[in-house]
Design a protein around this motif. Structure first.
Motif, PDB file in Angstrom:
ATOM      1  N   PRO A  77       0.803  -1.240   0.000  1.00  0.00           N
ATOM      2  CA  PRO A  77       0.000   0.000   0.000  1.00  0.00           C
ATOM      3  C   PRO A  77       0.830   1.283   0.000  1.00  0.00           C
ATOM      4  CG  PRO A  77      -0.806  -1.558   1.649  1.00  0.00           C
ATOM      5  CD  PRO A  77       0.536  -2.049   1.197  1.00  0.00           C
ATOM      6  N   LEU A  78       2.147   1.166  -0.024  1.00  0.00           N
ATOM      7  CA  LEU A  78       3.110   2.272  -0.061  1.00  0.00           C
ATOM      8  C   LEU A  78       3.195   3.034   1.265  1.00  0.00           C
ATOM      9  CD1 LEU A  78       2.675   3.778  -3.656  1.00  0.00           C
ATOM     10  CD2 LEU A  78       4.295   2.073  -2.828  1.00  0.00           C
ATOM     11  N   LEU A  79       2.077   3.474   1.811  1.00  0.00           N
ATOM     12  CA  LEU A  79       2.135   4.193   3.078  1.00  0.00           C
ATOM     13  C   LEU A  79       2.498   3.283   4.241  1.00  0.00           C
ATOM     14  CD1 LEU A  79      -0.850   6.720   2.890  1.00  0.00           C
ATOM     15  CD2 LEU A  79       1.601   7.156   2.550  1.00  0.00           C
ATOM     16  N   THR A  80       2.511   1.999   4.012  1.00  0.00           N
ATOM     17  CA  THR A  80       2.927   1.050   5.058  1.00  0.00           C
ATOM     18  C   THR A  80       4.404   0.668   4.916  1.00  0.00           C
ATOM     19  OG1 THR A  80       2.183  -0.811   3.687  1.00  0.00           O
ATOM     20  CG2 THR A  80       0.608   0.087   5.278  1.00  0.00           C
ATOM     21  N   LEU A  81       5.114   1.368   4.030  1.00  0.00           N
ATOM     22  CA  LEU A  81       6.527   1.043   3.812  1.00  0.00           C
ATOM     23  C   LEU A  81       7.346   1.207   5.091  1.00  0.00           C
ATOM     24  CD1 LEU A  81       8.998   0.421   2.053  1.00  0.00           C
ATOM     25  CD2 LEU A  81       9.062   2.845   1.433  1.00  0.00           C
ATOM     26  N   ALA A  82       7.236   2.366   5.736  1.00  0.00           N
ATOM     27  CA  ALA A  82       8.026   2.612   6.946  1.00  0.00           C
ATOM     28  C   ALA A  82       7.667   1.648   8.073  1.00  0.00           C
ATOM     29  CB  ALA A  82       7.865   4.068   7.404  1.00  0.00           C
ATOM     30  N   PRO A  83       6.371   1.410   8.355  1.00  0.00           N
ATOM     31  CA  PRO A  83       6.068   0.415   9.396  1.00  0.00           C
ATOM     32  C   PRO A  83       6.604  -0.973   9.071  1.00  0.00           C
ATOM     33  CG  PRO A  83       4.137   1.747   8.930  1.00  0.00           C
ATOM     34  CD  PRO A  83       5.158   2.100   7.895  1.00  0.00           C
ATOM     35  N   ALA A  84       6.582  -1.357   7.792  1.00  0.00           N
ATOM     36  CA  ALA A  84       7.102  -2.670   7.408  1.00  0.00           C
ATOM     37  C   ALA A  84       8.601  -2.754   7.652  1.00  0.00           C
ATOM     38  CB  ALA A  84       6.781  -2.947   5.938  1.00  0.00           C
ATOM     39  N   VAL A  85       9.326  -1.713   7.265  1.00  0.00           N
ATOM     40  CA  VAL A  85      10.772  -1.692   7.471  1.00  0.00           C
ATOM     41  C   VAL A  85      11.097  -1.666   8.966  1.00  0.00           C
ATOM     42  CG1 VAL A  85      12.862  -0.322   7.149  1.00  0.00           C
ATOM     43  CG2 VAL A  85      11.275  -0.632   5.249  1.00  0.00           C
ATOM     44  N   ALA A  86      10.339  -0.878   9.728  1.00  0.00           N
ATOM     45  CA  ALA A  86      10.580  -0.788  11.168  1.00  0.00           C
ATOM     46  C   ALA A  86      10.355  -2.128  11.851  1.00  0.00           C
ATOM     47  CB  ALA A  86       9.673   0.278  11.780  1.00  0.00           C
ATOM     48  N   THR A  87       9.293  -2.826  11.455  1.00  0.00           N
ATOM     49  CA  THR A  87       8.999  -4.133  12.046  1.00  0.00           C
ATOM     50  C   THR A  87      10.088  -5.142  11.703  1.00  0.00           C
ATOM     51  OG1 THR A  87       6.628  -3.672  11.869  1.00  0.00           O
ATOM     52  CG2 THR A  87       7.286  -5.961  12.219  1.00  0.00           C
ATOM     53  N   ALA A  88      10.536  -5.125  10.452  1.00  0.00           N
ATOM     54  CA  ALA A  88      11.611  -6.030  10.047  1.00  0.00           C
ATOM     55  C   ALA A  88      12.907  -5.704  10.775  1.00  0.00           C
ATOM     56  CB  ALA A  88      11.818  -5.946   8.537  1.00  0.00           C
ATOM     57  N   SER A  89      13.183  -4.422  10.960  1.00  0.00           N
ATOM     58  CA  SER A  89      14.392  -4.018  11.681  1.00  0.00           C
ATOM     59  C   SER A  89      14.326  -4.464  13.135  1.00  0.00           C
ATOM     60  CB  SER A  89      14.557  -2.496  11.602  1.00  0.00           C
ATOM     61  OG  SER A  89      15.723  -2.070  12.268  1.00  0.00           O
ATOM     62  N   ALA A  90      13.144  -4.361  13.747  1.00  0.00           N
ATOM     63  CA  ALA A  90      12.982  -4.825  15.127  1.00  0.00           C
ATOM     64  C   ALA A  90      13.200  -6.335  15.222  1.00  0.00           C
ATOM     65  CB  ALA A  90      11.596  -4.456  15.647  1.00  0.00           C
ATOM     66  N   ALA A  91      12.721  -7.065  14.216  1.00  0.00           N
ATOM     67  CA  ALA A  91      12.926  -8.521  14.203  1.00  0.00           C
ATOM     68  C   ALA A  91      14.406  -8.857  14.092  1.00  0.00           C
ATOM     69  CB  ALA A  91      12.146  -9.146  13.048  1.00  0.00           C
ATOM     70  N   LEU A  92      15.132  -8.124  13.259  1.00  0.00           N
ATOM     71  CA  LEU A  92      16.568  -8.352  13.130  1.00  0.00           C
ATOM     72  C   LEU A  92      17.303  -8.009  14.423  1.00  0.00           C
ATOM     73  CD1 LEU A  92      17.211  -7.032   9.519  1.00  0.00           C
ATOM     74  CD2 LEU A  92      17.765  -9.322  10.353  1.00  0.00           C
ATOM     75  N   HIS A  93      16.860  -6.958  15.097  1.00  0.00           N
ATOM     76  CA  HIS A  93      17.483  -6.606  16.381  1.00  0.00           C
ATOM     77  C   HIS A  93      17.254  -7.722  17.398  1.00  0.00           C
ATOM     78  CE1 HIS A  93      18.905  -4.223  19.714  1.00  0.00           C
ATOM     79  NE2 HIS A  93      17.750  -4.386  20.342  1.00  0.00           N
ATOM     80  N   ASP A  94      16.037  -8.233  17.456  1.00  0.00           N
ATOM     81  CA  ASP A  94      15.762  -9.356  18.360  1.00  0.00           C
ATOM     82  C   ASP A  94      16.641 -10.550  18.019  1.00  0.00           C
ATOM     83  OD1 ASP A  94      13.889  -7.768  19.521  1.00  0.00           O
ATOM     84  OD2 ASP A  94      12.142  -8.929  18.891  1.00  0.00           O
TER      85      ASP A  94
END
Length: 214
Positions: free
Chosen positions: A33-50
């Protein structure tokens, strides 16, 4: 005596590569949906941090909850980021086609500026991952301090993003989403590197203390 760490073999490498590929695909699907780009990246980054802290990926339910919490602020971040991408791409295209004076030197300078901005954005994505996918303002300030005090990290992040962009233009379109997971993992690895004996920046400690800051 201390127990020796189990040696990693090729199966561990293949499994991790597959996980990162799936992570990139998940980000691509969530960002449709494009506007969900930042939340998607943030969630993936949090998963990588975990993954880097605990050695395992977070549960799917945790990632979905983080994605939902990241949507309100993340949508605004996505809009700003997409607008910047469109403007910078238009500028590069105008210089490359000769519609704007300046020629090769102006194009080269603009490309360097774009790479630097991408590197900064990549460091923001890494920082926001430490707060559970939220806290964009704190992440932006932390990334700015990283660029100021650790310019080598900024340069490495810019190079990582520039290489990912080049590869995205060269590989088949089907493989482009896979690059997202690898690029984000590389940015986390770049940001984690610091000279031996160097203390952890205070900003990084603050982010770690507030893992789910808004």
């Amino acid at each position: 005596m201390t127990a020796e760490r189990p040696r990693r073999d090729w199966r561990d490498t293949v499994a991790e590569a597959a996980d990162l590929a799936l992570l990139g695909l998940a980000v691509a699907v969530a960002a449709l949906p494009l506007l969900t780009l930042a939340p998607a990246v943030a969630t993936a980054s949090a998963a990588l941090h975990d993954r880097s802290v605990t050695g395992s990926w977070p549960p799917v339910r945790t990632s979905l909850a983080r994605f939902g919490r990241a949507l309100p602020a993340g949508a605004a971040v996505s809009a700003v980021a997409l607008a910047a991408v469109v403007l910078l791409a238009a500028d590069l295209l105008a210089l490359a086609t000769g519609r704007v004076p300046g020629g090769g030197p102006a194009l080269a300078v603009t490309a360097v500026v774009v790479a630097a901005l991408l590197g900064y954005a990549g460091l923001v994505a890494v920082a926001v991952g430490r707060t559970g996918g939220r806290g964009w303002r704190s992440a932006a300030r932390h990334a700015a301090r990283t660029c100021l005090h650790r310019p080598g990290v900024w340069a490495a992040a810019a190079g990582t993003c520039a290489l990912a962009t080049l590869l995205a233009a060269l590989v088949t379109p089907v493989a482009v989403p896979i690059l997202g997971g690898y690029t984000l993992a590389a940015l986390h690895a770049v940001d984690a590197r610091r000279p031996a004996g160097a203390p952890e920046p205070a900003e990084a400690r603050d982010l770690a203390i507030r893992p789910e800051a808004s």
